[in-house]
Structures are given as structure tokens and as C-alpha cells.
Design an enzyme around this catalytic site. Structure first.
Site, PDB file in Angstrom:
ATOM      1  N   GLU A  81      72.449   2.323 -13.777  1.00 46.03           N
ATOM      2  CA  GLU A  81      73.273   0.986 -12.690  1.00 46.03           C
ATOM      3  C   GLU A  81      74.712   2.071 -12.877  1.00 46.03           C
ATOM      4  O   GLU A  81      74.884   1.729 -11.217  1.00 46.03           O
ATOM      5  CB  GLU A  81      73.852  -0.392 -13.960  1.00 46.03           C
ATOM      6  CG  GLU A  81      72.517  -0.876 -13.701  1.00 46.03           C
ATOM      7  CD  GLU A  81      71.572  -1.138 -14.845  1.00 46.03           C
ATOM      8  OE1 GLU A  81      70.970  -1.583 -15.676  1.00 46.03           O
ATOM      9  OE2 GLU A  81      71.442   0.196 -15.283  1.00 46.03           O
TER      10      GLU A  81
ATOM     11  N   LYS B 209      78.509   4.974 -22.386  1.00 47.35           N
ATOM     12  CA  LYS B 209      78.735   5.579 -23.390  1.00 47.35           C
ATOM     13  C   LYS B 209      78.817   6.795 -23.076  1.00 47.35           C
ATOM     14  O   LYS B 209      78.626   7.723 -23.123  1.00 47.35           O
ATOM     15  CB  LYS B 209      78.629   4.746 -24.735  1.00 47.35           C
ATOM     16  CG  LYS B 209      78.281   5.263 -25.430  1.00 47.35           C
ATOM     17  CD  LYS B 209      77.616   4.258 -26.782  1.00 47.35           C
ATOM     18  CE  LYS B 209      78.096   4.528 -28.564  1.00 47.35           C
ATOM     19  NZ  LYS B 209      77.647   3.471 -28.850  1.00 47.35           N
TER      20      LYS B 209
ATOM     21  N   GLU C 232      73.808 -10.683 -27.557  1.00 43.22           N
ATOM     22  CA  GLU C 232      73.222  -9.696 -27.251  1.00 43.22           C
ATOM     23  C   GLU C 232      73.711  -8.992 -28.926  1.00 43.22           C
ATOM     24  O   GLU C 232      72.961  -7.664 -30.012  1.00 43.22           O
ATOM     25  CB  GLU C 232      74.270  -8.162 -26.640  1.00 43.22           C
ATOM     26  CG  GLU C 232      73.526  -7.053 -26.170  1.00 43.22           C
ATOM     27  CD  GLU C 232      74.465  -5.883 -25.978  1.00 43.22           C
ATOM     28  OE1 GLU C 232      73.946  -6.131 -24.413  1.00 43.22           O
ATOM     29  OE2 GLU C 232      74.536  -5.428 -25.590  1.00 43.22           O
TER      30      GLU C 232
ATOM     31  N   GLY D 144      78.938  -0.835 -27.308  1.00 43.73           N
ATOM     32  CA  GLY D 144      79.435  -1.316 -25.768  1.00 43.73           C
ATOM     33  C   GLY D 144      80.156  -2.295 -25.933  1.00 43.73           C
ATOM     34  O   GLY D 144      81.264  -2.603 -25.981  1.00 43.73           O
ATOM     35  N   ARG D 145      80.223  -3.600 -26.550  1.00 39.48           N
ATOM     36  CA  ARG D 145      80.817  -4.577 -26.684  1.00 39.48           C
ATOM     37  C   ARG D 145      81.591  -4.550 -27.502  1.00 39.48           C
ATOM     38  O   ARG D 145      82.156  -5.448 -27.676  1.00 39.48           O
ATOM     39  CB  ARG D 145      79.857  -5.426 -26.797  1.00 39.48           C
ATOM     40  CG  ARG D 145      78.682  -5.469 -28.146  1.00 39.48           C
ATOM     41  CD  ARG D 145      77.986  -7.116 -28.277  1.00 39.48           C
ATOM     42  NE  ARG D 145      76.429  -6.163 -29.516  1.00 39.48           N
ATOM     43  CZ  ARG D 145      75.507  -5.857 -29.012  1.00 39.48           C
ATOM     44  NH1 ARG D 145      75.364  -4.731 -28.604  1.00 39.48           N
ATOM     45  NH2 ARG D 145      75.312  -5.110 -30.711  1.00 39.48           N
TER      46      ARG D 145
ATOM     47  N   HIS E 240      84.757 -31.230 -14.242  1.00 37.85           N
ATOM     48  CA  HIS E 240      83.799 -32.118 -12.918  1.00 37.85           C
ATOM     49  C   HIS E 240      82.844 -31.460 -12.431  1.00 37.85           C
ATOM     50  O   HIS E 240      82.173 -31.753 -12.099  1.00 37.85           O
ATOM     51  CB  HIS E 240      84.653 -32.431 -11.798  1.00 37.85           C
ATOM     52  CG  HIS E 240      85.997 -32.787 -11.856  1.00 37.85           C
ATOM     53  ND1 HIS E 240      86.381 -34.366 -11.428  1.00 37.85           N
ATOM     54  CD2 HIS E 240      87.279 -32.488 -12.660  1.00 37.85           C
ATOM     55  CE1 HIS E 240      87.475 -34.143 -11.743  1.00 37.85           C
ATOM     56  NE2 HIS E 240      87.722 -33.254 -12.142  1.00 37.85           N
TER      57      HIS E 240
ATOM     58  N   LYS F 207      65.818  -1.243 -20.281  1.00 31.97           N
ATOM     59  CA  LYS F 207      66.657  -0.034 -19.364  1.00 31.97           C
ATOM     60  C   LYS F 207      64.755   1.191 -19.630  1.00 31.97           C
ATOM     61  O   LYS F 207      64.810   1.794 -18.535  1.00 31.97           O
ATOM     62  CB  LYS F 207      67.240   0.888 -20.644  1.00 31.97           C
ATOM     63  CG  LYS F 207      69.104  -0.127 -20.002  1.00 31.97           C
ATOM     64  CD  LYS F 207      69.784   1.146 -21.129  1.00 31.97           C
ATOM     65  CE  LYS F 207      71.164   0.482 -21.253  1.00 31.97           C
ATOM     66  NZ  LYS F 207      71.985   1.414 -21.942  1.00 31.97           N
TER      67      LYS F 207
END
Length: 559
Positions: free
Chosen positions: A212, A206, A353, A267-268, A384, A495
Site C-alpha cells: 500500500e 520499514k 495487533e 511498527g506499532r 450522543h 499481505k
């Protein structure tokens, strides 16, 4: 000041929990043979059965009253009209505008944003068609064969999940890779399989400042320049989805290849924007638009349906019942469809978030639980792995089962087994064994709640509707809890401190706690011992060296 937990409706719900705590879900079906018909709902290609919940008719009525007495109608209207509802960041929240199919204007700060959205859609269409047709060429004149999306959080989870979910629609000559982890092993593993002449990188960030993502993008650019020919053109192989056009251009990306989106897109919630470019490249622009159409259909349902018939509202209220009154701490997402194997991770970010907050929109601490811990994986693998705890353990975990009805050709028997396994599990969680008899200590008590969400078929349109359903569910819960679902100060804190530590790694700073100081000393000592610099500098030699061993390294530099 209004206090949610002191409201008449909240107190009534607490009393109802005490009165119904020993009720069994199966007895609700005995008492009302029409329960399934009354507590199931279809919206487009999605069908929801919420009848297997520990919710009586009286409880549902009070939950709906809780929604009626909240600010939901007002806040919903404000979100769709572009009013500022992200109050801490002073922004509107308009991911719904990105999939808007209407003709009218949508005003933000006195400006109609729909023409900008249409221009970006057209840019995505033109670019995706050029790459998919082979018209877009790399520096050597060859067509693109591999697309690498570099992002993190919403810039990775959404497009990654959707591209994998819709794999059967993927262009047959394109391969897609998603790099998010700052661990150099992640990008090295991807790069060593690629040819720089036929690889396209999408840098999805963004602000074009996410640590990262930038480190991975710089490693990718360095690999490209080291392994391509002397006539290599970064501009032909790197594009960006970002609000920061200038920073992207300084990276070496051509101005016309910076795909814009806007500060009012979280962002999400960004996969509907140019962050969804990998989806358009994979399934085609028409498929991407179908996904937007499915989300728009769910938007319209959310806007217009009465609360009692409103799928996102009902799912939100069911969650509130378990979180705030029954005491559930988690929510399991279990897709019985391998194509949806990354959906739990996507929904984990979306929910945790958004609603992982302990203060209300005014900054006051809340005295009630907010967002649950969201987790899960695909069935039947979960049967399982962790189902034992769900059936017989001491944790109370509501479950969302999700599946598509239509099988893939040639595997109808597999799909039938998959669906019957899911339905059997939903039944077993409710019924238990031996009716939960206390005479058998090894019996499963049952009375464990679940929803079943069925898609007619896993198509772009139905996937879009499914994602929008969960977005609105999270929004409704945030409104009722009176929290801001659209900021993420905890993420920003991490951050900021990571940046401070990275910048001051060579200092013997007393500003950090003794543990952090001690660990920093170990890191400093190791890097000095290895003769490496710190931070990004340490990553450069490793990334470049590893890339040389792949097939790309064989091309080398010309001359």
C-alpha cells in the site's frame, strides 16, 4: 508444562469472581472512605483514578499475586537489556532504547546500539531544523510548506495521532497530511491541493516493500514529475524512514535522506524512531525530545515501582480481571479532548495487533481469552452515539476516560463543561439511575466500571508518558498470558495472499476457494471492460488525471 488456568492464583481469582459478582462498586466506597486515595496514583504529569472498578481489595491482592507469579520481572528486564524476547522472529524488542536518556551502553549482539540511535537523532534534528527554518529548499528554490507522510499501520497511526494531538505546537508555516489508505481517492484528495515546488514527501516503510505504501509513494512521485518543472528534483522532495536503504535509493531518494531505524523496532512501537520525523517537523526537535523524555520517565517508573504502585501493571491487571474473569470482550477508550481524537485508533492497533494471539510463546493453543477489542471516540460525541449501549445495553464494557486539566486560552468555559461531562459520565456509569431498581424497567443499572486518566496538560512530555503507559500495559498483559506481543502473523498472512492474488489476477487459478475465484472473475471482467490493466497500472491514469485539476497542475512543465 505450566498451564495458567490451572494455577492456584487463577483458580482463586475465579472463585473471587463468583463471590463478588453481585457486589456494587459504590458499596466499596461506603465500606472504605479512603478508597479513592488508595486506588489513585500519579506519575509525572499523569494522574490515574482506578477506584471505580468492580475490584475489591481481595481481588486486587490476588491480581498482584498473579503478576508476582508470572515471568514479568524477568521479561521486563530482558526487554530493557536487549535480550531476544520476540522469540518467533528471533529479535530483541527495544523501542525503549529509542527514548533512553541514560549515559550507559545498551548491547545487542555484542554491539552498543546507543551511538546509532544518537546519530539518527542528530540526523532528525538537523533535517527538521533545516525544513522548519526554510533552509531546506525545493527544486524551485522555495521553502517547504506542505509535508505528506506516506505510510500505513504504525508508520501512519503513531505520527498522525501525535502530530494532531500536539497541533497547538505546530510550525505556523507548515501543513501536514497523512496518506495511508491504498484507495486512490485518499491520495488524490491530498495531492490536488498541493504545489509540487513546496511539498515534501516522507515515505515511511520499514522494509520499503509494503504494497500500500509503495503504490501511494509511486503515485506521489508520478504526480510530482508530471506537475513540476523540467528541472524537478525528486531528491529534494522525497525522503524515507526505512531499514532498507538500497530500495529507498533506487526509488530516487538520496542516501543522506534515508533515515534509518532497526529490525528490533516494531511498527506499532516505531514513532520514537525516525518514523516520528513528521512529529519533529511539526513540533520541532526539542518538542520531539520532550515526548521521548516523557516516555522515558514512564519507562523508569515501570522498571522501578513496586507492582502495587506501578501504573502500567495496575492497568494491565484490571484489564485481565475483566477479560479473563468477568467476561468483557471489549475495552472503550474515550478521550475528552478533541486533540486526542485519533488516540483510540492508535491504541486499537497497539493492543489488538500485539495481543490478538491464540497461541503462547511455544506455539501451544491457549485456553483463555487474550487481547480485547479496543474501540472508542472522543467525548462528548460518544455520549450522543454509543453511550446508550454502555449505560443500558447487554454488553459489559470497561472504559478508560482520558482528559487534560489545563484548558486552552479563551475556551475555559468549554473545557469546564467538557471535564464536568466526563466526570458525570464516570459517576453515572457507576451509580446508575434509581440504584438500578428493578421496579423501573427503563432505569440504568449502573455498576459499570471505568478509569479516569488526567493529564496536567496536553504537552509533548505528557503525551509521551501516556503512550508509553499503554505500551507497557499491553506488554504486561502479554507476559501474563504468556504470548508474544511483538509479532503479527495475521497481518503477514493478509499481505502474502494479497500479493498472490495481485500477481495472479489474470489467471483462472483453481488454488483459491470458489468464492474468491468468482469475485476475481468479476474484478477481471470489470477491468477488461474499462480497458484498464490490473493492480498498480490501473491506478496510474486516474491519479495523474486528478492531480492535474489542482493548483499544482497549473504550474505545468517548463518549456
Amino acid at each position: 508444562m505450566f498451564q495458567l488456568t490451572r494455577s492456584v492464583t487463577w483458580q482463586a481469582l475465579k472463585r473471587l469472581h463468583e463471590q463478588t459478582a453481585d457486589d456494587r462498586i459504590r458499596d466499596y466506597f461506603t465500606a472504605d472512605p479512603q478508597r479513592f486515595e488508595k486506588m489513585s496514583l500519579r506519575v509525572g504529569g499523569l494522574f490515574l483514578d482506578y477506584s471505580k472498578h468492580a475490584i475489591s481489595g481481595a481481588v486486587l491482592d490476588k491480581l498482584l499475586e498473579l503478576a508476582d507469579h508470572s515471568a514479568l520481572v524477568q521479561r521486563r528486564a530482558q526487554m530493557f537489556s536487549g535480550d531476544i524476547i520476540n522469540v518467533t522472529e528471533d529479535r530483541p524488542v527495544l523501542h525503549t532504547a529509542l527514548r533512553n536518556q541514560g549515559e550507559g551502553p545498551l548491547m545487542v549482539d555484542g554491539q552498543d546500539v546507543m551511538p546509532e540511535i544518537q546519530r539518527t537523532r542528530e540526523q532528525i534534528r538537523a533535517f527538521s531544523e533545516a525544513v522548519r527554518s526554510g533552509e531546506w529548499k525545493g527544486y524551485s528554490g522555495e521553502r517547504i510548506k506542505d509535508v505528506v507522510n506516506i505510510g500505513i499501520g504504525g508508520s501512519d497511526l503513531g505520527p498522525n495521532m501525535a502530530s494532531r494531538a500536539l497541533l497547538k505546537y505546530r510550525h505556523p508555516e507548515l501543513n501536514f497530511h497523512f496518506v495511508s489508505n491504498v484507495d486512490g481517492a485518499h491520495i488524490q484528495k491530498v495531492l490536488k491541493r498541493l504545489d509540487p515546488a513546496t511539498t515534501l514527501f516522507i515515505v515511511s516503510t520499514k522494509t520499503f516493500s509494503t504494497q500500500e505504501t509503495l503504490l501511494n509513494a509511486k503515485t506521489a512521485r508520478r504526480w510530482f514529475l508530471d506537475n513540476a518543472g523540467e528541472d524537478a528534483d525528486v531528491g529534494a522532495h522525497f525522503i524515507a524512514a526505512s531499514t532498507n536503504r538500497q530500495a529507498a535509493m533506487e526509488f530516487g531518494i538520496r542516501e543522506e535522506n534515508v533515515f534509518e531505524f532497526w529490525a528490533w523496532v516494531g511498527g506499532r512501537y516505531s514513532m520514537w524512531s525516525s518514523i516520528g520525523l513528521p512529529i519533529a517537523l511539526s513540533i520541532g526537535f526539542d518538542g520531539f525530545m520532550e515526548m521521548l523524555e516523557g516516555a522515558y520517565e514512564m519507562d523508569q517508573h515501570f522498571l522501578t515501582a513496586p507492582f502495587r504502585e506501578n501504573m502500567p501493571v495496575l492497568m494491565a491487571l484490571i484489564g485481565i480481571w475483566y477479560i479473563n474473569f468477568v467476561g468483557a470482550e471489549t475495552q472503550a477508550i474515550v478521550p475528552y479532548d478533541q486533540a486526542l481524537h485519533q488516540l483510540p485508533s492508535f491504541l486499537q492497533q497497539l493492543d489488538m495487533e500485539s495481543n490478538g494471539k491464540s497461541v503462547d510463546i511455544f506455539g501451544h493453543p491457549v485456553d483463555y481469552k487474550t487481547g480485547p477489542i479496543v474501540w472508542g471516540q472522543t467525548g462528548s460525541n460518544g455520549q450522543h452515539a454509543f453511550f446508550q449501549l454502555l449505560h443500558q445495553g447487554t454488553r459489559y464494557v470497561p472504559i478508560d476516560f482520558i482528559a487534560s486539566l489545563k484548558p486552552e486560552p479563551g475556551v475555559e468555559d468549554h473545557h469546564f463543561a467538557l471535564l464536568t461531562n466526563m466526570l458525570a459520565q464516570a459517576n453515572a456509569f457507576m451509580e446508575g439511575s434509581q440504584s438500578g431498581s428493578r421496579l423501573d424497567p427503563y432505569s440504568c443499572p449502573g455498576n459499570r466500571p471505568s478509569s479516569v486518566l488526567l493529564l496536567d496538560e496536553l504537552t509533548p512530555k505528557n503525551l509521551g508518558a501516556l503512550i508509553a503507559l499503554y505500551e507497557h500495559k499491553v506488554f504486561v498483559q502479554g507476559v501474563i498470558w504468556n504470548i508474544n506481543s511483538f509479532d503479527q502473523w495475521g497481518v503477514q498472512l493478509g499481505k502474502r495472499i494479497a500479493g498472490e492474488i495481485s500477481e495472479r489476477i489474470d489467471e483462472h487459478s483453481q488454488d483459491f476457494d470458489a468464492s474468491t475465484q468468482g469475485l476475481l472473475a468479476l474484478v477481471r471482467g470489470h477491468f477488461r471492460e474499462e480497458g484498464l490493466g490490473h493492480g498498480g497500472a490501473a491506478a496510474e491514469p486516474a491519479a495523474t488525471a486528478s492531480a492535474g485539476g489542482g493548483r499544482a497542475g497549473k504550474r505545468g512543465r517548463k518549456g
